[in-house]
Design an enzyme around this catalytic site. Structure first.
Site, PDB file in Angstrom:
ATOM      1  N   ARG A 298       1.073   3.001  -3.383  1.00 27.38           N
ATOM      2  CA  ARG A 298      -0.025   3.933  -3.656  1.00 27.38           C
ATOM      3  C   ARG A 298       0.204   5.244  -2.905  1.00 27.38           C
ATOM      4  NH1 ARG A 298      -5.590   5.015  -4.471  1.00 27.38           N
ATOM      5  NH2 ARG A 298      -6.651   5.797  -2.611  1.00 27.38           N
TER       6      ARG A 298
ATOM      7  N   HIS B 186       0.822  -1.213   0.000  1.00 28.17           N
ATOM      8  CA  HIS B 186       0.000   0.000   0.000  1.00 28.17           C
ATOM      9  C   HIS B 186       0.857   1.265   0.000  1.00 28.17           C
ATOM     10  CE1 HIS B 186      -3.881   1.992   0.425  1.00 28.17           C
ATOM     11  NE2 HIS B 186      -3.317   2.811   1.297  1.00 28.17           N
TER      12      HIS B 186
ATOM     13  N   TYR C 160      -2.605  14.411   2.095  1.00 27.85           N
ATOM     14  CA  TYR C 160      -1.464  14.486   1.180  1.00 27.85           C
ATOM     15  C   TYR C 160      -1.102  15.927   0.862  1.00 27.85           C
ATOM     16  CZ  TYR C 160      -2.056   9.500   0.666  1.00 27.85           C
ATOM     17  OH  TYR C 160      -2.137   8.159   0.926  1.00 27.85           O
TER      18      TYR C 160
END
Length: 229
Positions: free
Chosen positions: A159, A156, A191
């Site tokens: 990603r 993960h 993010y």
């Protein structure tokens, strides 16, 4: 994957190394390159495991430079695999593919994917869906990421790296949400905030450099930058 000679103090540094390994063609297995395209798509298209493992030949359009996410495999606690919709409504999406990875995807389609639009992009050893455990075993994932200097790196995290790269592009919140397949604003904002944190680190580094110049020149950079009247 080939070994990486360095260890990394921060996840940001590891992300940078992972990007370079992918672009150099080293983020793959030296004995079996069938998973190189999977890793590249997970990073540069920000795909979840269930999404990338459910991709079919028809979902990848190299001429348009896109990958279409329509479904995802979910592994039940009993061990069964179920094909269903992506994690969220926004998970159904079409994502752009960087031109740099198109040759690797084209080679993968030619060598490893059966003919027919519904052929799995990344089938398991017996031709069925690829399980995460099978991927980890065939790639020696745990050992390889440790050899690369990235112990504890999970699939993960690929990603996550892609999401960080998308956020660094300066894209707006809605565009980030669409690419990541998020329904809620909070996930995409994480993010964006991380990128702002990176920008602060850059600013701090500039400040340190200016401080060094002040010590070297005596008069200070601020004074040096004032136009003579």
């Amino acid at each position: 994957m080939r070994t990486h000679p360095e260890t990394f103090a921060t996840r940001g540094a590891a992300d940078g190394a992972l990007w370079k390994l992918g672009m150099d063609g080293r983020a793959d297995c030296t004995q079996d390159r069938r998973f190189r395209a999977l890793v590249l798509l997970a990073i540069f298209a920000s795909l979840r495991w269930g999404e990338v493992s459910a991709l079919r030949r028809t979902d990848v359009d190299l001429d348009a430079g896109t990958v279409r996410i329509r479904a995802a495999f979910i592994e039940r606690s009993t061990g069964g695999l179920v094909l269903g919709p992506p994690k969220s409504k926004a998970g159904r999406r079409t994502v752009g593919i960087p031109k740099a990875i198109v040759p690797a995807l084209r080679d993968h389609l030619k060598i490893y994917v059966k003919d027919g639009p519904d052929a799995l992009m990344f089938p398991g050893a017996k031709g069925g869906p690829l399980r995460r455990s099978g991927f980890n075993t065939r790639t020696r994932w745990v050992d390889v990421v440790k050899e690369m200097g990235l112990p504890g790196l999970h699939f993960h995290d690929l990603r996550h790296t892609g999401n960080m790269l998308a956020a660094e592009s300066g894209a707006g919140l809605k565009d980030l949400m669409a690419r990541m397949g998020h329904d809620n604003v909070r996930a995409a904002m994480i993010y964006q905030h991380a990128v702002r944190g990176a920008d602060k680190a850059i600013t701090d580094a500039i400040d340190r450099r200016l401080g060094e110049r002040e010590d070297e020149e005596g008069d200070g950079m601020a004074g040096a930058m004032v136009p003579a009247g």
